[in-house]
Motif scaffolding. Structure first.
Motif, PDB file in Angstrom:
ATOM      1  N   LEU A 104      27.202  62.158   5.048  1.00  0.00           N
ATOM      2  CA  LEU A 104      26.431  61.872   3.845  1.00  0.00           C
ATOM      3  C   LEU A 104      25.261  62.839   3.688  1.00  0.00           C
ATOM      4  CD1 LEU A 104      26.334  57.967   3.796  1.00  0.00           C
ATOM      5  CD2 LEU A 104      27.212  59.444   1.976  1.00  0.00           C
ATOM      6  N   ARG A 105      24.589  63.139   4.795  1.00  0.00           N
ATOM      7  CA  ARG A 105      23.473  64.094   4.720  1.00  0.00           C
ATOM      8  C   ARG A 105      23.949  65.448   4.221  1.00  0.00           C
ATOM      9  NH1 ARG A 105      21.728  61.640   9.592  1.00  0.00           N
ATOM     10  NH2 ARG A 105      22.704  63.281  10.826  1.00  0.00           N
ATOM     11  N   ALA A 106      25.156  65.816   4.593  1.00  0.00           N
ATOM     12  CA  ALA A 106      25.700  67.108   4.167  1.00  0.00           C
ATOM     13  C   ALA A 106      25.901  67.169   2.656  1.00  0.00           C
ATOM     14  CB  ALA A 106      27.015  67.388   4.885  1.00  0.00           C
ATOM     15  N   THR A 107      26.085  65.998   2.022  1.00  0.00           N
ATOM     16  CA  THR A 107      26.260  65.969   0.566  1.00  0.00           C
ATOM     17  C   THR A 107      24.935  66.029  -0.175  1.00  0.00           C
ATOM     18  OG1 THR A 107      26.134  63.560   0.319  1.00  0.00           O
ATOM     19  CG2 THR A 107      28.279  64.495   0.926  1.00  0.00           C
ATOM     20  N   GLY A 108      23.825  65.777   0.534  1.00  0.00           N
ATOM     21  CA  GLY A 108      22.519  65.763  -0.111  1.00  0.00           C
ATOM     22  C   GLY A 108      22.215  64.483  -0.843  1.00  0.00           C
ATOM     23  N   HIS A 109      23.050  63.469  -0.692  1.00  0.00           N
ATOM     24  CA  HIS A 109      22.844  62.191  -1.364  1.00  0.00           C
ATOM     25  C   HIS A 109      22.965  61.064  -0.347  1.00  0.00           C
ATOM     26  CE1 HIS A 109      22.901  64.121  -5.266  1.00  0.00           C
ATOM     27  NE2 HIS A 109      24.044  64.695  -4.960  1.00  0.00           N
ATOM     28  N   PRO A 110      21.935  60.842   0.467  1.00  0.00           N
ATOM     29  CA  PRO A 110      22.024  59.819   1.502  1.00  0.00           C
ATOM     30  C   PRO A 110      22.061  58.412   0.919  1.00  0.00           C
ATOM     31  CG  PRO A 110      19.780  60.620   1.336  1.00  0.00           C
ATOM     32  CD  PRO A 110      20.615  61.496   0.444  1.00  0.00           C
ATOM     33  N   ALA A 111      22.781  57.542   1.575  1.00  0.00           N
ATOM     34  CA  ALA A 111      22.817  56.136   1.190  1.00  0.00           C
ATOM     35  C   ALA A 111      21.793  55.355   2.008  1.00  0.00           C
ATOM     36  CB  ALA A 111      24.214  55.569   1.440  1.00  0.00           C
ATOM     37  N   PRO A 112      21.250  54.267   1.458  1.00  0.00           N
ATOM     38  CA  PRO A 112      20.430  53.392   2.301  1.00  0.00           C
ATOM     39  C   PRO A 112      21.290  52.843   3.438  1.00  0.00           C
ATOM     40  CG  PRO A 112      20.157  52.861  -0.034  1.00  0.00           C
ATOM     41  CD  PRO A 112      21.315  53.786   0.065  1.00  0.00           C
ATOM     42  N   ILE A 113      20.780  52.917   4.653  1.00  0.00           N
ATOM     43  CA  ILE A 113      21.543  52.482   5.815  1.00  0.00           C
ATOM     44  C   ILE A 113      20.667  51.573   6.671  1.00  0.00           C
ATOM     45  CG2 ILE A 113      22.876  53.191   7.844  1.00  0.00           C
ATOM     46  CD1 ILE A 113      23.149  55.961   6.553  1.00  0.00           C
ATOM     47  N   VAL A 114      21.230  50.448   7.069  1.00  0.00           N
ATOM     48  CA  VAL A 114      20.557  49.479   7.924  1.00  0.00           C
ATOM     49  C   VAL A 114      21.274  49.440   9.268  1.00  0.00           C
ATOM     50  CG1 VAL A 114      20.052  47.016   8.230  1.00  0.00           C
ATOM     51  CG2 VAL A 114      19.800  48.074   5.971  1.00  0.00           C
ATOM     52  N   ALA A 115      20.509  49.310  10.348  1.00  0.00           N
ATOM     53  CA  ALA A 115      21.096  49.174  11.688  1.00  0.00           C
ATOM     54  C   ALA A 115      20.610  47.869  12.311  1.00  0.00           C
ATOM     55  CB  ALA A 115      20.708  50.354  12.571  1.00  0.00           C
ATOM     56  N   THR A 116      21.507  47.171  12.990  1.00  0.00           N
ATOM     57  CA  THR A 116      21.167  45.915  13.653  1.00  0.00           C
ATOM     58  C   THR A 116      21.117  46.120  15.159  1.00  0.00           C
ATOM     59  OG1 THR A 116      23.468  45.175  13.882  1.00  0.00           O
ATOM     60  CG2 THR A 116      22.338  44.651  11.808  1.00  0.00           C
ATOM     61  N   PRO A 117      20.407  45.259  15.882  1.00  0.00           N
ATOM     62  CA  PRO A 117      20.277  45.424  17.335  1.00  0.00           C
ATOM     63  C   PRO A 117      21.584  45.279  18.103  1.00  0.00           C
ATOM     64  CG  PRO A 117      18.544  43.989  16.492  1.00  0.00           C
ATOM     65  CD  PRO A 117      19.531  44.177  15.389  1.00  0.00           C
ATOM     66  N   ASP A 118      22.611  44.712  17.465  1.00  0.00           N
ATOM     67  CA  ASP A 118      23.886  44.552  18.155  1.00  0.00           C
ATOM     68  C   ASP A 118      24.860  45.696  17.873  1.00  0.00           C
ATOM     69  OD1 ASP A 118      24.251  43.855  15.528  1.00  0.00           O
ATOM     70  OD2 ASP A 118      25.309  41.986  15.920  1.00  0.00           O
ATOM     71  N   GLY A 119      24.324  46.841  17.450  1.00  0.00           N
ATOM     72  CA  GLY A 119      25.151  48.031  17.330  1.00  0.00           C
ATOM     73  C   GLY A 119      25.986  48.135  16.074  1.00  0.00           C
ATOM     74  N   GLN A 158      18.008  38.217  18.495  1.00  0.00           N
ATOM     75  CA  GLN A 158      17.585  37.771  19.815  1.00  0.00           C
ATOM     76  C   GLN A 158      17.210  38.941  20.722  1.00  0.00           C
ATOM     77  OE1 GLN A 158      20.985  35.097  20.698  1.00  0.00           O
ATOM     78  NE2 GLN A 158      19.446  33.489  20.911  1.00  0.00           N
ATOM     79  N   HIS A 159      17.739  40.125  20.443  1.00  0.00           N
ATOM     80  CA  HIS A 159      17.483  41.266  21.320  1.00  0.00           C
ATOM     81  C   HIS A 159      16.910  42.461  20.570  1.00  0.00           C
ATOM     82  CE1 HIS A 159      19.502  39.246  24.636  1.00  0.00           C
ATOM     83  NE2 HIS A 159      20.467  38.930  23.804  1.00  0.00           N
ATOM     84  N   GLY A 160      16.166  42.220  19.518  1.00  0.00           N
ATOM     85  CA  GLY A 160      15.592  43.331  18.779  1.00  0.00           C
ATOM     86  C   GLY A 160      15.380  42.971  17.317  1.00  0.00           C
ATOM     87  N   VAL A 161      15.138  43.990  16.513  1.00  0.00           N
ATOM     88  CA  VAL A 161      14.816  43.798  15.105  1.00  0.00           C
ATOM     89  C   VAL A 161      15.675  44.731  14.259  1.00  0.00           C
ATOM     90  CG1 VAL A 161      12.974  43.941  13.376  1.00  0.00           C
ATOM     91  CG2 VAL A 161      12.443  43.172  15.686  1.00  0.00           C
TER      92      VAL A 161
END
Length: 208
Positions: A104-119, A158-161
């Motif tokens: 996505l970065r290579a396209t120059g149009h990044p999407a909003p991305i969320v990451a959770t503590p469980d991978g 339980q193991h992060g935010v």
């Protein structure tokens, strides 16, 4: 850790931050909802992730920011956003998420991305009526559309935010086309399959 020290100070700090984030998202038109939090584990002590606290959550979508503020007045509820009306999300394992983020970065149009503590990584998009078959049939990919929801930062697990990998204001709160993100995720999935095939081939060659 959050699973061993869900004290009053933790709750107070998270409630204030979660309330502020919820109000901000509501002003941007996102359908936010309060969700359960780790201290609300069941009698067996397990907590598998946040779910809406209101049974009629679907009827509360689009609430005014003032009403949203009231939901977080007394409890450090998790911050959820309903999918299928304003936005969708595609949830993938972190290895696939990192690969797709690079594409996505290579396209120059990044999407909003969320990451959770469980991978898990969640790619936010415009609303779609389906996802490509290769994504739909992959056991590690989950599409959040109509009738679903996702956690948003700073929801505690339980193991992060939960945290942003790419914030929505990076692209002025515009959501990328679902088709475009689905295409990139499908490419990332195909690359992962090719890499695994190459590794298996290399292992067989070494064994010979």
């Amino acid at each position: 850790m959050l699973d061993t020290d869900w004290s009053d100070s933790w709750r107070g700090a998270f409630r204030i931050e979660l309330r502020a984030e919820a109000i901000g998202l509501a002003w941007h038109g996102w359908p936010v909802l309060p969700g359960t939090f780790p201290a609300q584990a069941n009698a067996e002590g397990s907590w598998t992730g946040p779910v809406p606290v209101h049974e009629d959550w679907a009827d509360r979508l689009g609430a005014h920011p003032n009403e949203v503020a009231g939901w977080w007045t007394g409890q450090p509820y998790s911050l959820l956003v309903a999918t299928g009306t304003v936005l969708d999300a595609v949830e993938v394992p972190d290895e696939l998420g990192k690969r797709a983020a690079r594409l996505l970065r290579a396209t120059g149009h990044p999407a909003p991305i969320v990451a959770t503590p469980d991978g898990r990584w969640l790619f936010l998009t415009t609303v779609a009526d389906r996802i490509p078959e290769e994504l739909a049939t992959d056991g590690e990919v989950r599409w959040h559309g109509q009738g679903s929801w996702i956690p948003l930062p700073p929801t505690p697990f339980q193991h992060g935010v939960v945290h942003w990998r790419v914030k929505p204001d990076v692209w002025s709160w515009r959501l990328p086309s679902a088709d475009a993100v689905h295409s990139v995720l499908a490419r990332a999935l195909d690359q992962r399959g090719s890499d695994r095939t190459a590794l298996v081939g290399a292992g067989q060659f070494a064994a010979a």
